[in-house]
Scaffold this motif. Structure first.
Motif, PDB file in Angstrom:
ATOM      1  N   ARG A  37       0.831  -1.206   0.000  1.00 23.09           N
ATOM      2  CA  ARG A  37       0.000   0.000   0.000  1.00 23.09           C
ATOM      3  C   ARG A  37       0.861   1.250   0.000  1.00 23.09           C
ATOM      4  O   ARG A  37       0.514   2.258  -0.625  1.00 23.09           O
ATOM      5  CB  ARG A  37      -0.946   0.002   1.204  1.00 23.09           C
ATOM      6  N   LYS A  38       1.995   1.202   0.682  1.00 25.47           N
ATOM      7  CA  LYS A  38       2.907   2.346   0.693  1.00 25.47           C
ATOM      8  C   LYS A  38       3.518   2.592  -0.686  1.00 25.47           C
ATOM      9  O   LYS A  38       3.949   3.701  -0.991  1.00 25.47           O
ATOM     10  CB  LYS A  38       4.008   2.135   1.733  1.00 25.47           C
ATOM     11  N   MET A  39       3.575   1.538  -1.498  1.00 20.67           N
ATOM     12  CA  MET A  39       4.041   1.692  -2.875  1.00 20.67           C
ATOM     13  C   MET A  39       2.935   2.219  -3.794  1.00 20.67           C
ATOM     14  O   MET A  39       3.198   2.533  -4.952  1.00 20.67           O
ATOM     15  CB  MET A  39       4.529   0.343  -3.419  1.00 20.67           C
ATOM     16  N   GLY A  40       1.706   2.260  -3.286  1.00 18.72           N
ATOM     17  CA  GLY A  40       0.602   2.733  -4.099  1.00 18.72           C
ATOM     18  C   GLY A  40      -0.228   1.624  -4.710  1.00 18.72           C
ATOM     19  O   GLY A  40      -1.118   1.892  -5.525  1.00 18.72           O
ATOM     20  N   PHE A  41       0.027   0.366  -4.308  1.00 16.80           N
ATOM     21  CA  PHE A  41      -0.728  -0.764  -4.859  1.00 16.80           C
ATOM     22  C   PHE A  41      -1.942  -1.071  -3.981  1.00 16.80           C
ATOM     23  O   PHE A  41      -1.835  -1.118  -2.752  1.00 16.80           O
ATOM     24  CB  PHE A  41       0.155  -2.011  -4.965  1.00 16.80           C
ATOM     25  N   GLY A  42      -3.084  -1.285  -4.626  1.00 13.14           N
ATOM     26  CA  GLY A  42      -4.294  -1.623  -3.905  1.00 13.14           C
ATOM     27  C   GLY A  42      -4.804  -3.010  -4.203  1.00 13.14           C
ATOM     28  O   GLY A  42      -5.611  -3.559  -3.455  1.00 13.14           O
ATOM     29  N   TYR A  43      -4.336  -3.604  -5.323  1.00 10.13           N
ATOM     30  CA  TYR A  43      -4.840  -4.901  -5.759  1.00 10.13           C
ATOM     31  C   TYR A  43      -3.675  -5.809  -6.142  1.00 10.13           C
ATOM     32  O   TYR A  43      -2.624  -5.349  -6.586  1.00 10.13           O
ATOM     33  CB  TYR A  43      -5.769  -4.758  -6.970  1.00 10.13           C
ATOM     34  N   SER A  44      -3.909  -7.107  -5.995  1.00  9.04           N
ATOM     35  CA  SER A  44      -2.907  -8.104  -6.358  1.00  9.04           C
ATOM     36  C   SER A  44      -3.589  -9.271  -7.065  1.00  9.04           C
ATOM     37  O   SER A  44      -4.628  -9.762  -6.619  1.00  9.04           O
ATOM     38  CB  SER A  44      -2.180  -8.624  -5.123  1.00  9.04           C
ATOM     39  N   SER A  73      12.224  -3.600 -11.166  1.00 14.66           N
ATOM     40  CA  SER A  73      13.414  -3.908 -10.364  1.00 14.66           C
ATOM     41  C   SER A  73      14.620  -3.942 -11.303  1.00 14.66           C
ATOM     42  O   SER A  73      14.809  -4.905 -12.040  1.00 14.66           O
ATOM     43  CB  SER A  73      13.253  -5.257  -9.645  1.00 14.66           C
ATOM     44  N   PHE A  74      15.394  -2.886 -11.285  1.00 18.32           N
ATOM     45  CA  PHE A  74      16.534  -2.743 -12.195  1.00 18.32           C
ATOM     46  C   PHE A  74      17.837  -3.140 -11.499  1.00 18.32           C
ATOM     47  O   PHE A  74      17.922  -3.104 -10.267  1.00 18.32           O
ATOM     48  CB  PHE A  74      16.626  -1.295 -12.692  1.00 18.32           C
ATOM     49  N   PRO A  75      18.865  -3.517 -12.263  1.00 17.20           N
ATOM     50  CA  PRO A  75      20.141  -3.930 -11.646  1.00 17.20           C
ATOM     51  C   PRO A  75      20.805  -2.798 -10.885  1.00 17.20           C
ATOM     52  O   PRO A  75      20.718  -1.620 -11.281  1.00 17.20           O
ATOM     53  CB  PRO A  75      20.983  -4.371 -12.857  1.00 17.20           C
ATOM     54  N   LEU A  86      10.797  -5.897  -5.745  1.00 19.37           N
ATOM     55  CA  LEU A  86      11.084  -4.746  -4.877  1.00 19.37           C
ATOM     56  C   LEU A  86      10.477  -4.983  -3.513  1.00 19.37           C
ATOM     57  O   LEU A  86       9.316  -5.392  -3.403  1.00 19.37           O
ATOM     58  CB  LEU A  86      10.531  -3.458  -5.492  1.00 19.37           C
ATOM     59  N   GLU A  87      11.232  -4.732  -2.477  1.00 10.62           N
ATOM     60  CA  GLU A  87      10.765  -5.015  -1.118  1.00 10.62           C
ATOM     61  C   GLU A  87      10.372  -3.762  -0.349  1.00 10.62           C
ATOM     62  O   GLU A  87       9.524  -3.821   0.540  1.00 10.62           O
ATOM     63  CB  GLU A  87      11.851  -5.776  -0.331  1.00 10.62           C
ATOM     64  N   LYS A  88      10.975  -2.619  -0.693  1.00 10.05           N
ATOM     65  CA  LYS A  88      10.733  -1.397   0.084  1.00 10.05           C
ATOM     66  C   LYS A  88      10.085  -0.330  -0.791  1.00 10.05           C
ATOM     67  O   LYS A  88      10.392  -0.224  -1.980  1.00 10.05           O
ATOM     68  CB  LYS A  88      12.051  -0.869   0.657  1.00 10.05           C
ATOM     69  N   PRO A  89       9.183   0.477  -0.187  1.00 12.11           N
ATOM     70  CA  PRO A  89       8.507   1.525  -0.977  1.00 12.11           C
ATOM     71  C   PRO A  89       9.459   2.515  -1.637  1.00 12.11           C
ATOM     72  O   PRO A  89       9.208   2.950  -2.774  1.00 12.11           O
ATOM     73  CB  PRO A  89       7.641   2.229   0.085  1.00 12.11           C
ATOM     74  N   ASN A  90      10.577   2.852  -0.964  1.00  6.30           N
ATOM     75  CA  ASN A  90      11.488   3.824  -1.573  1.00  6.30           C
ATOM     76  C   ASN A  90      12.205   3.263  -2.806  1.00  6.30           C
ATOM     77  O   ASN A  90      12.668   4.020  -3.649  1.00  6.30           O
ATOM     78  CB  ASN A  90      12.521   4.317  -0.547  1.00  6.30           C
ATOM     79  N   GLU A  91      12.271   1.940  -2.931  1.00 15.10           N
ATOM     80  CA  GLU A  91      12.855   1.344  -4.129  1.00 15.10           C
ATOM     81  C   GLU A  91      11.934   1.520  -5.325  1.00 15.10           C
ATOM     82  O   GLU A  91      12.386   1.611  -6.464  1.00 15.10           O
ATOM     83  CB  GLU A  91      13.114  -0.148  -3.898  1.00 15.10           C
ATOM     84  N   PHE A  92      10.621   1.555  -5.079  1.00 19.63           N
ATOM     85  CA  PHE A  92       9.657   1.687  -6.160  1.00 19.63           C
ATOM     86  C   PHE A  92       9.601   3.121  -6.670  1.00 19.63           C
ATOM     87  O   PHE A  92       9.565   3.362  -7.875  1.00 19.63           O
ATOM     88  CB  PHE A  92       8.277   1.253  -5.666  1.00 19.63           C
ATOM     89  N   PHE A  93       9.575   4.075  -5.765  1.00 21.25           N
ATOM     90  CA  PHE A  93       9.448   5.472  -6.169  1.00 21.25           C
ATOM     91  C   PHE A  93      10.803   6.136  -6.405  1.00 21.25           C
ATOM     92  O   PHE A  93      10.849   7.218  -6.928  1.00 21.25           O
ATOM     93  CB  PHE A  93       8.676   6.260  -5.123  1.00 21.25           C
TER      94      PHE A  93
END
Length: 365
Positions: free
Chosen positions: A161-168, A310-312, A358-365
């Motif tokens: 949810r912190k990444m902005g995802f609501g559905y899976s 998820s980039f290198p 990606l495991e952490k919200p800051n990695e996504f944004f």
């Protein structure tokens, strides 16, 4: 050669539409719970009116307006000045804030229990050890439904949810024919309250997963097994055999569901496309960030690509002696991987983005 991407009923659009339609009315659908409630049931409904927010209703469309939310769904979007509001309405001025629809994760095993891997005994194993009416090969289990293995994970749901995802679209990531996925929300509470659609898509791969049978033992074997399974399913539907095979029945019963194929490298794109053209069934593919290396427009059997973000990581080149061991192909992938979504979009293949890996919200944004 069929062009699946020209089909107006694109499976990627179907999945997104289902998530948006069901998600919009989710809580209202489950307003009358099937579970007993401790204490006195609260019947009062609280409404929320957000005013002066910049609302992004869809890509490219934004406006400073108001949103009225109640009973778990959007009741009004736009000018609400002439609307008669309930006395239970909480009004908040969100001037300077932006409101977006949540993202939908299409490549996830969120909340899905993994299969228990049985111990491998000495010597070759080519047959199943259990005596059930399924496929003879343990890597083929399309009869497994994600809905029967789903249990919400509070910690992971909060991170998503912190990444902005609501559905899976949660799926079992095990085996060659993996079964159906379940469309859920990253919400709290019981599994019953978070399930939107019990069967969202059906999933495949070239990886036999936790199966301890010796066959298949190679990529060629996995391709042969999957193709033979599809031919068996066609025969099973037409020939009306005297025996029951729940695995083949599941493949036929899931014929109208979108198909998602998880791949491990860019060369699997052509392999999947050929299978799609052979059986006239389009596949969405997921799992890799290196599809930019191939001419994507040539793969007519690929209906859509679910590309990871998820980039290198950058290489440590501070030591010249160690830096010379970094392969040029690794450096080129590090440089071009972030452009992978752009190349997919330019190819004309429908694109969806995934935070898988990606495991952490800051990695996504």
């Amino acid at each position: 050669m069929p062009n699946f991407r020209a089909d107006k009923d694109n499976p990627l659009k179907k999945l997104i539409c289902v998530a948006l339609i069901l998600g919009a009315g989710k809580i209202s659908l489950f307003a009358q719970s099937t579970f007993p409630q401790d204490g006195i049931s609260e019947k009062k409904s609280v409404y929320h009116l957000f005013t002066n927010a910049v609302v992004h209703a869809e890509p490219g469309l934004l406006d400073t307006t108001s949103i009225l939310i109640g009973k778990g769904k959007v009741l009004a979007l736009g000018d609400t000045s002439d609307m008669e509001l309930s006395e239970n309405t909480v009004i908040r001025n969100l001037k300077g804030y932006h409101i977006y629809p949540s993202f939908i994760e299409l490549n996830s095993d969120y909340g899905i229990d993994s299969l228990e891997k049985r111990k491998n005994k000495p010597g070759p194993e080519y047959k199943r050890k259990d005596n059930h009416a399924y496929s003879w090969n343990e890597a083929i289990h399309p009869e497994i439904d994600g809905i029967n293995r789903f249990s919400p994970d509070k910690k992971e749901a909060e991170a998503r949810r912190k990444m902005g995802f609501g559905y899976s679209m949660s799926q079992l990531k095990d085996g060659i024919a993996r079964g159906s996925s379940v469309l859920v929300t990253y919400g709290e509470g019981t599994a019953n309250a978070n399930v939107l659609k019990s069967k969202a898509a059906t999933h495949y791969s070239f990886d036999k997963g936790s199966s301890v049978q010796d066959y298949p033992s190679s990529l060629m074997g996995s391709i042969a097994l999957l193709r033979q399974t599809f031919y068996d399913a066609i025969w099973y539907e037409r020939a009306q055999p005297t025996e029951i095979n729940f695995s083949l029945e599941a493949i036929n019963n899931h014929a109208d569901l979108p198909r998602v194929f998880e791949i491990k490298d860019e060369y699997d794109l052509e392999r999947v496309s050929r299978i799609a053209e052979e059986f006239k069934m389009p596949f969405m593919v997921s799992g890799i960030g290196s599809s930019y290396q191939l001419p994507l427009s040539e793969f007519e059997g690929i209906a859509a690509i679910i590309a990871p973000l998820s980039f290198p990581e950058p290489f440590d080149v501070s030591d010249p002696d160690l830096s010379r061991y970094i392969d040029q192909s690794e450096l080129m992938h590090w440089e071009f991987a972030p452009y992978n979504p752009y190349y997919i979009e330019e190819s004309g293949i429908p694109l969806a983005l995934s935070a898988h890996g990606l495991e952490k919200p800051n990695e996504f944004f």
